[in-house]
Design a protein around this motif. Structure first.
Motif, PDB file in Angstrom:
ATOM      1  N   SER A  60       0.763  -0.953  -0.023  1.00 56.56           N
ATOM      2  CA  SER A  60      -0.191  -0.084  -0.561  1.00 56.56           C
ATOM      3  C   SER A  60       0.576   1.185  -0.146  1.00 56.56           C
ATOM      4  CB  SER A  60      -1.052   0.368   0.948  1.00 56.56           C
ATOM      5  OG  SER A  60      -0.413   0.096   2.452  1.00 56.56           O
ATOM      6  N   ALA A  61       1.965   1.177   0.304  1.00 52.33           N
ATOM      7  CA  ALA A  61       2.559   1.985   0.936  1.00 52.33           C
ATOM      8  C   ALA A  61       3.702   2.640  -0.670  1.00 52.33           C
ATOM      9  CB  ALA A  61       4.098   1.813   1.522  1.00 52.33           C
ATOM     10  N   ALA A  63       2.024   1.459  -3.589  1.00 52.16           N
ATOM     11  CA  ALA A  63       0.777   1.995  -4.625  1.00 52.16           C
ATOM     12  C   ALA A  63       0.677   3.020  -4.247  1.00 52.16           C
ATOM     13  CB  ALA A  63      -0.289   1.271  -3.942  1.00 52.16           C
ATOM     14  N   ARG A  64       0.776   4.016  -3.092  1.00 53.78           N
ATOM     15  CA  ARG A  64       0.670   5.732  -2.682  1.00 53.78           C
ATOM     16  C   ARG A  64       1.499   6.205  -3.771  1.00 53.78           C
ATOM     17  NH1 ARG A  64      -0.676   3.262   2.971  1.00 53.78           N
ATOM     18  NH2 ARG A  64       1.367   4.461   3.042  1.00 53.78           N
ATOM     19  N   ALA A  65       2.732   5.611  -3.948  1.00 52.32           N
ATOM     20  CA  ALA A  65       3.840   6.294  -4.427  1.00 52.32           C
ATOM     21  C   ALA A  65       3.795   5.861  -5.795  1.00 52.32           C
ATOM     22  CB  ALA A  65       5.087   5.751  -3.894  1.00 52.32           C
ATOM     23  N   GLY A  66       2.741   5.655  -6.461  1.00 50.88           N
ATOM     24  CA  GLY A  66       3.107   5.675  -7.177  1.00 50.88           C
ATOM     25  C   GLY A  66       3.047   4.317  -7.981  1.00 50.88           C
ATOM     26  N   PHE A  67       3.827   2.724  -7.329  1.00 53.84           N
ATOM     27  CA  PHE A  67       4.001   2.163  -8.349  1.00 53.84           C
ATOM     28  C   PHE A  67       2.740   0.872  -7.461  1.00 53.84           C
ATOM     29  CE2 PHE A  67       7.611   4.432  -5.802  1.00 53.84           C
ATOM     30  CZ  PHE A  67       8.039   4.593  -7.850  1.00 53.84           C
ATOM     31  N   GLU A  68       3.321  -0.475  -8.872  1.00 55.27           N
ATOM     32  CA  GLU A  68       2.233  -1.639  -8.346  1.00 55.27           C
ATOM     33  C   GLU A  68       3.398  -2.232  -7.581  1.00 55.27           C
ATOM     34  OE1 GLU A  68      -0.047  -4.400 -12.034  1.00 55.27           O
ATOM     35  OE2 GLU A  68       0.335  -2.248 -11.855  1.00 55.27           O
ATOM     36  N   ALA A  69       2.731  -3.223  -7.531  1.00 55.57           N
ATOM     37  CA  ALA A  69       4.274  -4.169  -6.232  1.00 55.57           C
ATOM     38  C   ALA A  69       3.533  -5.673  -6.289  1.00 55.57           C
ATOM     39  CB  ALA A  69       4.288  -3.459  -4.761  1.00 55.57           C
TER      40      ALA A  69
END
Length: 75
Positions: A60-61, A63-69
């Motif tokens: 989630s951290a 994702a909030r920064a714009g990455f898909e993990a």
């Protein structure tokens, strides 16, 4: 005293300069001792204290920064 653990996590969307940003996001999570992101392999490597680290916050951290993990792999 807790022993440290390590995990790897695939990270999409790094682009130019994204590896440093993703590293910063990972490094600021509570319990993280060391974080490194390799832009060539699009993988993140995290060493953490399992007594202080909440695995559920990892993706989630990012994702909030714009990455898909992808799902992390604990080593």
């Amino acid at each position: 005293m807790h022993t440290t653990q390590r995990l790897t996590i695939p990270i999409d969307g790094l682009g130019c300069g994204g590896a440093l940003r993703a590293e910063g996001v990972l490094s600021r999570l509570p319990g993280v001792i060391r974080a490194y992101v390799n832009p060539a392999t699009e993988m993140g490597y995290v060493e953490y204290d399992p007594g202080q680290f909440d695995l559920s916050h990892l993706r989630s951290a990012l994702a909030r920064a714009g990455f898909e993990a992808g799902p992390p792999s604990i080593r």
